[in-house]
Design an enzyme around this catalytic site. Structure first.
Site, short mmCIF file in Angstrom:
data_model
loop_
_atom_site.label_atom_id
_atom_site.label_comp_id
_atom_site.label_asym_id
_atom_site.label_seq_id
_atom_site.Cartn_x
_atom_site.Cartn_y
_atom_site.Cartn_z
N GLU A 1 -1.48 -8.55 4.27
CA GLU A 1 -1.22 -8.83 5.68
C GLU A 1 -2.50 -9.06 6.48
OE1 GLU A 1 -2.53 -4.70 5.90
OE2 GLU A 1 -1.31 -5.81 4.47
N CYS B 1 0.82 -1.21 0.00
CA CYS B 1 0.00 0.00 0.00
C CYS B 1 0.86 1.28 0.00
CB CYS B 1 -1.00 -0.02 1.15
SG CYS B 1 -2.35 1.16 0.91
N HIS C 1 -3.78 -5.24 0.55
CA HIS C 1 -3.32 -5.54 1.91
C HIS C 1 -3.29 -7.05 2.17
CE1 HIS C 1 -3.06 -1.51 3.77
NE2 HIS C 1 -3.91 -1.19 2.81
#
Length: 254
Positions: A223, A112, A221
Site C-alpha cells: 500500500e 503485514c 507493505h
C-alpha cells in the site's frame, strides 16, 4: 454501477484523551484508488460485530498492517515481550471475520498484521521475534529513520514458480519488497499455500488454497506508494477485479 464495498477492520487506539477506531490513510487510499473500490471502515467491536450484516454488504476485505501484534494466546503461546502493543478488540473482530469471509468466498487481501491474522485464524502460529530465530534475518525497520527510508526496498523475494502470485505477476519471479515487521510465520496453517519467501526462507506471501477467488496475504507493505510500484499496482488491481466479480455474482443471486 456502484463501486464494490471493501471492509477494512479498524484498530483501537487512544488519541489524546479518547479511544478511537482507526485505520491508516494509506490503506484507505490503496483500496479507493489502487483497487477502485469503496472502502468502508469496520469498527473493532469483537463479539458485538454482526458478521451476517457486514458480510452481506462486503465485496471484499482488506486486512491492514498495524503497530500491534496478534495476541499469542490465539496460537497457544505466552507473551514473549510484554512491551509490544496488543489489540485484543481487533483480534476478536478479525479472526472470526477471516474465517467467515473465506467460507463465503469473499475476496481477501491481507497485509503485514493482517497476513499474520490470517495464518493464526486458520490454525497457524507465529515467531514472536523473527530476529531472535537462528538463521533468520532482522526484518524490522529502523524506527528512527524517515518514513521514506523505513518503507524503502529491503530484500528480494523468491516466488513459487507455479503459484498464484507468480501467475498474477506474470514472468517476474523475483521481486524486491520493503520489510517492517518483527513477527512472522512460524507454522503455516494447513489451509494456506506459500507463495513467496524471503532470502532466509521466511514465508512472505501465501494464498488460501481452497479459495475460488482472490485470497492472498503478504508480509510486506504494497500500500505504500502503491501507484509508483508495478507489483503493488498489480496486486491492488487484481484485488479490485475480484471484488467486482464478487459484486456481480452477488447481484445475480439477489
Amino acid at each position: 454501477m456502484r463501486r464494490p464495498i471493501v471492509l477494512i477492520p479498524a484498530c483501537t487506539r487512544d488519541i489524546g484523551f479518547h479511544p478511537y477506531h482507526a485505520v491508516q490513510v494509506k490503506y484507505v487510499d490503496a483500496v479507493a484508488r489502487g483497487a477502485d473500490c469503496a472502502p468502508l471502515l469496520l469498527p473493532a467491536l469483537g463479539a458485538d460485530t454482526d458478521l451476517e450484516t457486514v458480510l452481506a454488504l462486503a465485496d471484499g476485505i482488506l486486512l491492514s498492517g498495524a503497530a500491534s501484534n496478534v495476541h499469542p494466546s490465539h496460537y497457544a503461546q505466552g507473551v514473549r515481550n510484554p512491551e509490544l502493543p496488543q489489540d485484543h478488540a481487533r483480534d476478536a473482530t478479525t479472526l472470526p471475520l477471516i474465517r467467515a469471509a473465506i467460507k463465503r468466498a469473499i475476496p481477501l487481501f491481507a497485509v503485514c498484521r493482517g497476513f499474520q491474522e490470517v495464518n493464526v485464524a486458520l490454525g497457524g502460529s507465529l515467531h514472536q521475534a523473527v530476529q531472535e530465530v537462528e538463521g533468520m534475518m532482522d526484518h524490522r525497520e529502523d524506527e528512527l529513520a524517515p518514513l521514506e527510508q523505513q518503507y524503502s526496498a529491503a530484500h528480494k523475494l523468491a516466488l513459487e514458480p507455479a503459484g498464484r502470485l507468480a501467475a498474477l505477476l506474470g514472468a517476474q519471479h523475483d521481486i524486491v519488497v520493503n520489510s517492517l515487521h518483527g513477527q512472522g510465520v512460524d507454522r503455516l496453517a494447513e489451509a494456506l499455500q506459500a507463495e513467496a519467501r524471503a532470502p532466509d526462507g521466511l514465508v512472505e506471501a501465501f494464498s488460501v488454497t481452497a479459495s475460488p477467488t482472490f485470497a492472498l496475504g503478504v508480509q510486506w507493505h504494497p500500500e505504500w506508494h502503491f501507484h509508483e510500484d508495478p507489483v503493488s499496482l498489480a496486486l491492488f488491481s487484481a484485488f479490485g477485479r475480484a471484488c467486482r466479480e464478487h459484486q456481480a455474482r452477488r447481484r445475480r443471486s439477489e
